[in-house]
Motif scaffolding. Structure first.
Motif, PDB file in Angstrom:
ATOM      1  N   GLU A  77       0.851  -1.187   0.000  1.00  0.00           N
ATOM      2  CA  GLU A  77       0.000   0.000   0.000  1.00  0.00           C
ATOM      3  C   GLU A  77       0.888   1.239   0.000  1.00  0.00           C
ATOM      4  O   GLU A  77       1.826   1.339   0.799  1.00  0.00           O
ATOM      5  CB  GLU A  77      -0.916   0.018   1.222  1.00  0.00           C
ATOM      6  N   ARG A  78       0.585   2.192  -0.886  1.00  0.00           N
ATOM      7  CA  ARG A  78       1.313   3.450  -0.932  1.00  0.00           C
ATOM      8  C   ARG A  78       0.790   4.391   0.147  1.00  0.00           C
ATOM      9  O   ARG A  78      -0.423   4.558   0.303  1.00  0.00           O
ATOM     10  CB  ARG A  78       1.173   4.114  -2.293  1.00  0.00           C
ATOM     11  N   ARG A  84       5.702   3.182   1.497  1.00  0.00           N
ATOM     12  CA  ARG A  84       4.843   2.027   1.286  1.00  0.00           C
ATOM     13  C   ARG A  84       4.958   1.087   2.469  1.00  0.00           C
ATOM     14  O   ARG A  84       5.956   1.087   3.186  1.00  0.00           O
ATOM     15  CB  ARG A  84       5.218   1.299   0.004  1.00  0.00           C
ATOM     16  N   LEU A 334      -2.727  -5.640 -11.130  1.00  0.00           N
ATOM     17  CA  LEU A 334      -3.184  -4.275 -10.889  1.00  0.00           C
ATOM     18  C   LEU A 334      -4.433  -3.946 -11.693  1.00  0.00           C
ATOM     19  O   LEU A 334      -5.373  -3.328 -11.167  1.00  0.00           O
ATOM     20  CB  LEU A 334      -2.059  -3.299 -11.235  1.00  0.00           C
ATOM     21  N   PRO A 340     -10.906  -0.669  -9.226  1.00  0.00           N
ATOM     22  CA  PRO A 340     -10.461   0.632  -9.758  1.00  0.00           C
ATOM     23  C   PRO A 340     -10.239   1.687  -8.681  1.00  0.00           C
ATOM     24  O   PRO A 340      -9.297   2.482  -8.775  1.00  0.00           O
ATOM     25  CB  PRO A 340     -11.600   1.021 -10.704  1.00  0.00           C
ATOM     26  N   GLU A 342      -9.109   1.312  -5.791  1.00  0.00           N
ATOM     27  CA  GLU A 342      -7.957   1.008  -4.941  1.00  0.00           C
ATOM     28  C   GLU A 342      -6.640   0.986  -5.708  1.00  0.00           C
ATOM     29  O   GLU A 342      -5.582   0.779  -5.107  1.00  0.00           O
ATOM     30  CB  GLU A 342      -8.158  -0.357  -4.255  1.00  0.00           C
ATOM     31  N   ARG A 343      -6.672   1.177  -7.007  1.00  0.00           N
ATOM     32  CA  ARG A 343      -5.452   1.030  -7.809  1.00  0.00           C
ATOM     33  C   ARG A 343      -4.418   2.092  -7.510  1.00  0.00           C
ATOM     34  O   ARG A 343      -3.221   1.873  -7.729  1.00  0.00           O
ATOM     35  CB  ARG A 343      -5.808   1.050  -9.299  1.00  0.00           C
ATOM     36  N   ALA A 344      -4.833   3.252  -7.041  1.00  0.00           N
ATOM     37  CA  ALA A 344      -3.869   4.287  -6.704  1.00  0.00           C
ATOM     38  C   ALA A 344      -3.156   3.990  -5.390  1.00  0.00           C
ATOM     39  O   ALA A 344      -2.092   4.568  -5.120  1.00  0.00           O
ATOM     40  CB  ALA A 344      -4.561   5.650  -6.627  1.00  0.00           C
ATOM     41  N   ARG A 345      -3.718   3.091  -4.571  1.00  0.00           N
ATOM     42  CA  ARG A 345      -3.144   2.803  -3.255  1.00  0.00           C
ATOM     43  C   ARG A 345      -2.432   1.461  -3.191  1.00  0.00           C
ATOM     44  O   ARG A 345      -1.366   1.337  -2.591  1.00  0.00           O
ATOM     45  CB  ARG A 345      -4.240   2.833  -2.184  1.00  0.00           C
ATOM     46  N   TYR A 347      -0.892  -2.291  -4.783  1.00  0.00           N
ATOM     47  CA  TYR A 347      -0.261  -2.943  -5.933  1.00  0.00           C
ATOM     48  C   TYR A 347       0.491  -4.175  -5.437  1.00  0.00           C
ATOM     49  O   TYR A 347       0.801  -4.306  -4.235  1.00  0.00           O
ATOM     50  CB  TYR A 347       0.692  -1.992  -6.665  1.00  0.00           C
TER      51      TYR A 347
END
Length: 425
Positions: A77-78, A84, A334, A340, A342-345, A347
């Protein structure tokens, strides 16, 4: 006219009411005659089952699948600060690292996925969700039973012909891994494109087997000075030709009567360069997978199997071959598994440091460099070695200069150098 009758007339195959698997030689010939890609110059049917009988093909697929499947995969998680952390509490982390479907381990799942990509160009798994729409399992699907197309709206549709019957799954219901060349609906199948090389390798293996079965003796013509009758031909075949054939009769001495003469007509193994041909096939198959032949036990003439040279070759394969496969899987996770929103957070990422675990000296040197240059603290290193944290000073970043805490750099005055005494000369 029934479909079965039409296929029999068109292909000349007799199915006799028996179900045939995709790997069956008859099915290979059928697809070859229908679509043209199954025919080979060597006349050998190339299917997943026959291809895996070639040791070089088996070794390439096994090494690639086992290496990827046993690499640690982290679900991360970023943070808002750009850092991370491990998101082990996320449901998808359990599916990727422990068991995707409750039946297969994560290693078995990824092995099967990579094998499917090597054989068919794609790997598929059905997304199983609970009543609230949360992803709870990934059920593997056979690539050879899947058809991918676009529906009227342009969305992907996956038609799966399982033993129960055909069913169509939507784009959001399937986890799809494409191999190299996956810019279209499906990836490119190495098995299909390498069929000529594999067919030649199969033919060479068969020729070698027959040669050794014949006691490494060439076939030939048995000449007689008269025209034989039917019973004489049978007697000659049973009592003379039969005992001459087979590796169990190698080195024996046979007596030819009545002016009979044996004339060999086949080339010797040296003349036909059978051994060189088989060596070349190993290198050709490894080239299809972008894999150095030495990694599958095939050394070139004069090349050693050990030493720093081989280590550099392995590192080159990691950077130029294996890394592309890992990034392809990470990108698919991803795009097709993470929601969708959660993709920014979140990976997934493979930890290629797992390849260094077998080399304790290199691992120790790496950890020493990271600790002495303030990149990792000692507790982080202990975690990577499955050791408990010690706390205290072990959790602080240090640098090589007196191993001070990194926050204390510049706060400690350097020790003055004493001036030389006047009495010293």
């Amino acid at each position: 006219m029934s479909l079965k009758t039409a296929l029999r007339r068109f292909t000349g195959l007799e199915f006799k009411g028996q179900p045939l698997s995709v790997g069956d030689a008859k099915v290979a010939r059928l697809w070859g005659r229908l679509f043209g890609w199954g025919e080979t110059a060597a006349g050998k049917a190339v299917t997943p089952e026959t291809a895996l009988q070639v040791s070089a093909f088996w070794a390439c697929v096994r090494l690639l699948a086992e290496t990827i499947a046993t690499l640690p995969i982290g679900f991360l998680e970023r943070g808002a600060d750009g850092g991370r952390r491990a998101a082990n509490d996320h449901p998808l982390a359990y599916l990727l690292r422990v068991s995707p479907d409750g039946e297969h381990t994560a290693v078995e799942f990824w092995e099967g996925a990579v094998i499917a990509m090597c054989l068919h160009g794609d790997a598929f798994a059905e997304k199983v969700r609970d009543g609230r729409g949360r992803l709870i399992a990934l059920q593997p699907l056979r690539s050879d039973l899947m058809t991918v197309r676009r529906d009227a709206d342009g969305a992907l549709a996956y038609a799966y012909a399982d033993p129960v019957g055909q069913r169509v799954l939507g784009e959001t219901e399937v986890f799809h891994l494409r191999a190299f060349g996956g810019s279209g609906l499906r990836g490119l199948s190495p098995l299909m494109y390498a069929r000529q090389t594999l067919a030649s390798a199969l033919a060479a293996d068969e020729a070698a087997g027959k040669l050794f079965a014949n006691g490494v003796r060439p076939s030939g013509v048995l000449e007689v000075a008269q025209i034989l009758k039917g019973d004489q031909r049978r007697d000659l075949r049973e009592n003379v030709v039969g005992p001459l054939a087979g590796s169990q009769n190698a080195g024996g001495v046979f007596v030819l009567e009545g002016g009979m003469k044996f004339t060999p007509i086949s080339l010797s193994p040296a003349d036909s360069q059978l051994l060189e041909t088989r060596r070349w096939h190993v290198e050709e198959i490894a080239r299809w997978f972008g894999m150095p032949p030495i990694l599958i036990g095939h050394a070139s003439q004069g090349q050693t199997m050990w030493g720093t040279g081989v280590e550099q070759i392995a590192l080159s394969w990691l950077g130029l071959g294996l890394r592309a496969q890992l990034k392809r899987i990470e990108a698919a996770i991803l795009l097709r598994l993470i929601e969708p929103a959660e993709r920014a957070r979140f990976y997934a990422e493979f930890n290629i440091e797992g390849l260094l675990r077998a080399d304790s000296a290199a691992r120790a040197a790496l950890y020493a460099s990271l600790a002495q240059n303030g990149i990792m603290d000692r507790d982080e290193i202990r975690e990577k070695e499955n050791l408990n944290r010690r706390g205290g000073g072990a959790g602080k970043l240090t640098v090589q200069s007196n191993l001070l805490p990194i926050d204390d750099l510049g706060k400690t005055a350097p020790t003055p150098i004493p001036a030389p005494s006047d009495t010293e000369e």
